[in-house]
Scaffold this motif. Structure first.
Motif, short mmCIF file in Angstrom:
data_model
loop_
_atom_site.label_atom_id
_atom_site.label_comp_id
_atom_site.label_asym_id
_atom_site.label_seq_id
_atom_site.Cartn_x
_atom_site.Cartn_y
_atom_site.Cartn_z
N THR A 69 30.46 50.46 66.60
CA THR A 69 29.30 51.31 66.89
C THR A 69 29.06 52.30 65.76
N VAL A 70 30.12 52.91 65.24
CA VAL A 70 29.98 53.86 64.14
C VAL A 70 29.44 53.15 62.91
N LEU A 71 29.96 51.96 62.59
CA LEU A 71 29.46 51.21 61.44
C LEU A 71 27.99 50.84 61.61
N TYR A 72 27.62 50.47 62.80
CA TYR A 72 26.23 50.12 63.08
C TYR A 72 25.33 51.33 62.86
N LEU A 73 25.76 52.49 63.33
CA LEU A 73 24.94 53.69 63.18
C LEU A 73 24.84 54.11 61.71
N VAL A 74 25.95 53.95 60.97
CA VAL A 74 25.92 54.31 59.55
C VAL A 74 25.00 53.37 58.79
N VAL A 75 25.09 52.09 59.03
CA VAL A 75 24.24 51.13 58.33
C VAL A 75 22.79 51.33 58.73
N PRO A 98 38.82 50.69 70.81
CA PRO A 98 38.72 51.26 69.44
C PRO A 98 37.89 50.38 68.51
N LEU A 99 38.00 49.07 68.64
CA LEU A 99 37.16 48.20 67.81
C LEU A 99 35.69 48.33 68.16
#
Length: 111
Positions: A96-102, A90-91
């Motif tokens: 990965t989601v944070l990286y894609l958003v940024v 989960p981490l």
């Protein structure tokens, strides 16, 4: 004062008797060890072929079981790695989601 001297003398006598007893036991132990030495050497000589047979059989068993033990260790290490990695998935997904958003929020640099 005389009672103290009698007590000290009694202690010294007891200590001397104990020292004599320890010396007698040590001498008897040494004599018994010396008397039984030829029997122990003979027994060692008689049991030498059995020890060699034990060595050969133990080596053959280890030759057969070593790959099985190595495989069991490898499977155990793989299970340990999975047990450590699965709770961290989960981490990894969150990262990965944070990286894609940024990354999506930044404009691409063109040269």
């Amino acid at each position: 004062m005389i009672e103290l001297a009698v007590l000290a003398l009694t202690g010294l006598v007891v200590l001397g008797v104990l020292a004599a007893a320890v010396t007698v036991v040590a001498v008897l132990k040494f004599v018994l060890w010396l008397v039984l030495l030829p029997f122990r050497l003979l027994a060692a000589l008689l049991f030498l072929p059995l020890l060699l047979l034990k060595l050969v059989i133990g080596g053959a068993v280890m030759l057969v079981l070593a790959p099985v033990v190595a495989l069991a260790v490898a499977v155990g290490l793989l299970a340990l790695l999975a047990a450590i990695a699965v709770p961290l998935l989960p981490l990894l997904a969150l990262g990965t989601v944070l990286y894609l958003v940024v990354r999506a929020g930044r404009p691409a640099l063109t040269s």
